[in-house]
Design a protein around this motif. Structure first.
Motif, short mmCIF file in Angstrom:
data_model
loop_
_atom_site.label_atom_id
_atom_site.label_comp_id
_atom_site.label_asym_id
_atom_site.label_seq_id
_atom_site.Cartn_x
_atom_site.Cartn_y
_atom_site.Cartn_z
N ASP A 91 20.58 23.71 95.56
CA ASP A 91 19.43 23.84 94.66
C ASP A 91 18.24 24.57 95.31
OD1 ASP A 91 18.31 23.49 92.11
OD2 ASP A 91 17.19 21.72 92.77
N ASP A 117 23.19 27.33 94.47
CA ASP A 117 21.84 27.35 93.91
C ASP A 117 21.81 28.08 92.57
OD1 ASP A 117 19.09 26.94 93.77
OD2 ASP A 117 18.62 28.79 94.84
N HIS A 118 20.73 27.85 91.82
CA HIS A 118 20.55 28.56 90.54
C HIS A 118 19.24 29.36 90.50
CE1 HIS A 118 17.74 25.62 88.33
NE2 HIS A 118 17.85 25.16 89.55
N ARG A 122 23.97 31.10 90.94
CA ARG A 122 24.06 31.46 89.51
C ARG A 122 22.68 31.37 88.87
NH1 ARG A 122 29.51 28.09 87.72
NH2 ARG A 122 30.40 27.94 89.82
N TYR A 124 21.92 29.95 85.32
CA TYR A 124 22.07 28.52 85.00
C TYR A 124 20.73 27.79 85.00
CZ TYR A 124 27.20 28.26 85.14
OH TYR A 124 28.53 28.39 84.87
N THR A 173 21.30 23.39 89.05
CA THR A 173 22.42 23.36 90.00
C THR A 173 23.39 22.24 89.63
OG1 THR A 173 20.95 24.20 91.73
CG2 THR A 173 23.01 23.25 92.47
N ILE A 176 26.35 23.49 87.84
CA ILE A 176 27.38 24.07 88.70
C ILE A 176 28.22 22.94 89.31
CG2 ILE A 176 27.83 25.54 90.72
CD1 ILE A 176 25.03 26.78 90.34
N ASP A 203 25.13 24.75 80.67
CA ASP A 203 24.28 23.57 80.85
C ASP A 203 24.53 22.57 79.72
OD1 ASP A 203 22.72 24.50 83.15
OD2 ASP A 203 21.88 25.96 81.76
#
Ligand SMILES: [Mn+2]
Length: 338
Positions: free
Chosen positions: A88, A107-108, A123, A126, A129, A132, A171
């Motif tokens: 994250d 991480d996003h 990503r 997103y 995290t 994911i 999500d």
């Protein structure tokens, strides 16, 4: 990314001791828990280390209510762990994170050019995290426990601000999946813990001090033990229907911190913060929320100035330099008919 689980397991061997670093918030805490779960029986030990203390009551409550075990980075010897992961966040985001080499980064946030690891899954599209990590768990065919599911569910909920902020189909899918493994009353108890009893003193202070200019509410709190309380109060005052802006300031560690909130109807909080305080310190944000931080020695006031002087200083900077429209919707409505 498909078939990530075999690659994840290949990174580690049974003798490994893994340090999972986080900047603690619900999404990072939940993601670290999920990683720990995914690596059960794959490493000798894994430990979750927050790089800074938890100050938000909601985060404290999450840790307490779900019995999550965290060990502050400052209290351990990183050399005792031959493997390191960050979830994250990415190493360049924080000094304490940048100090290590990583095996794994998930991480996003947008990919930082300097981010490096043996395995990276970034990503930016997103919302969380935790999304994911939920996909990882599903791929690994691991059913999340009540504790893990609740943490992930809550992580997605907070990072997407209940899906008001950027979120993708993934999500929503993860959220829906986790719903089946959590319990509503538990989630509700987490959400209700927005502030704690010591913080109520700041509410009292703010309620005694606030000033209104047209439809803008200003309050200055003096020294605070966390800037979070300024955010909580700025959000709190926005609940008054007549208010279109809240600007709440306080002193934290030799800095004047000012939080901006608005109703997001043709307003730009980031721009206002920048115009009012950008020349003195750092300022910026989004359309509906922003923040400015000004070192006290860059203000005309001394640290021991009375609260009224600080509050007037904030009002003056915002009203004079902010170039606020003289008329707001509220005023137009308030004009007597005829
Ligand atoms: Mn996040």
């Amino acid at each position: 990314m498909h078939n990530v689980i075999p690659r994840l397991h290949q990174l580690f061997s049974h003798e490994d001791r893994l340090l999972i670093l986080i900047d603690p918030d619900p999404d990072s805490i939940a993601s670290a828990l999920a990683l720990k779960r995914l690596l059960w029986h794959h490493v000798t030990s894994s430990i979750i280390a927050p790089i800074r203390p938890i100050t938000r009551p909601q985060n404290e409550r999450l840790v307490q209510l779900l019995g999550i075990s965290l060990t502050p980075l400052a209290e351990l010897n990183p050399g005792d762990y031959n493997r390191k992961a960050v979830v994250d966040n990415q190493p360049p985001h924080h000094k304490s994170l940048a100090a290590f080499n990583y095996d794994l980064v998930i991480d996003h946030h947008p990919l930082e050019p300097e981010t490096k690891a043996r395995l990276m899954d970034i990503r930016p599209e997103y919302g969380a995290t935790a999304t994911i990590m939920t996909e990882y768990l599903r791929e690994a065919r691991i059913k999340p426990s009540l504790k893990l599911a609740t943490a992930l569910y809550y992580g997605i909920k907070t990072d997407t601000a209940n899906f008001e902020r950027a979120a993708v189909e993934a999500d929503v899918r993860a959220f829906h999946y986790l719903f089946g493994f959590t319990r509503k009353p538990l989630v509700r108890r987490l959400e209700f813990a927005e502030f704690n009893i010591p913080m109520l003193g700041y509410f009292q202070q703010a309620l005694n001090r606030f000033r209104i200019r047209q439809t803008r509410l200003y309050a200055f709190l003096g020294p605070v033990n966390t800037p979070d309380i300024l955010v909580i109060l700025a959000d709190f005052f926005m609940r008054a229907g007549e208010i279109t802006w809240t600007i709440v300031g306080g002193i934290y560690q030799d800095k004047l911190v000012v939080i901006f909130r608005n109703d997001s109807l043709r307003k730009n909080a980031g721009r206002l913060a920048l115009r009012a305080f950008g020349k003195l310190g750092s300022a910026g944000g989004h359309a509906a929320s922003a923040r400015a931080e000004v070192p006290i020695d860059r203000t005309p006031l001394s640290p021991i100035a009375r609260w009224q002087e600080w509050q007037d200083f904030i009002i003056d900077r915002v009203e004079r330099h902010g170039r606020l429209k003289p008329h707001t919707e509220g005023e137009i409505l308030a004009k007597p008919a005829g």
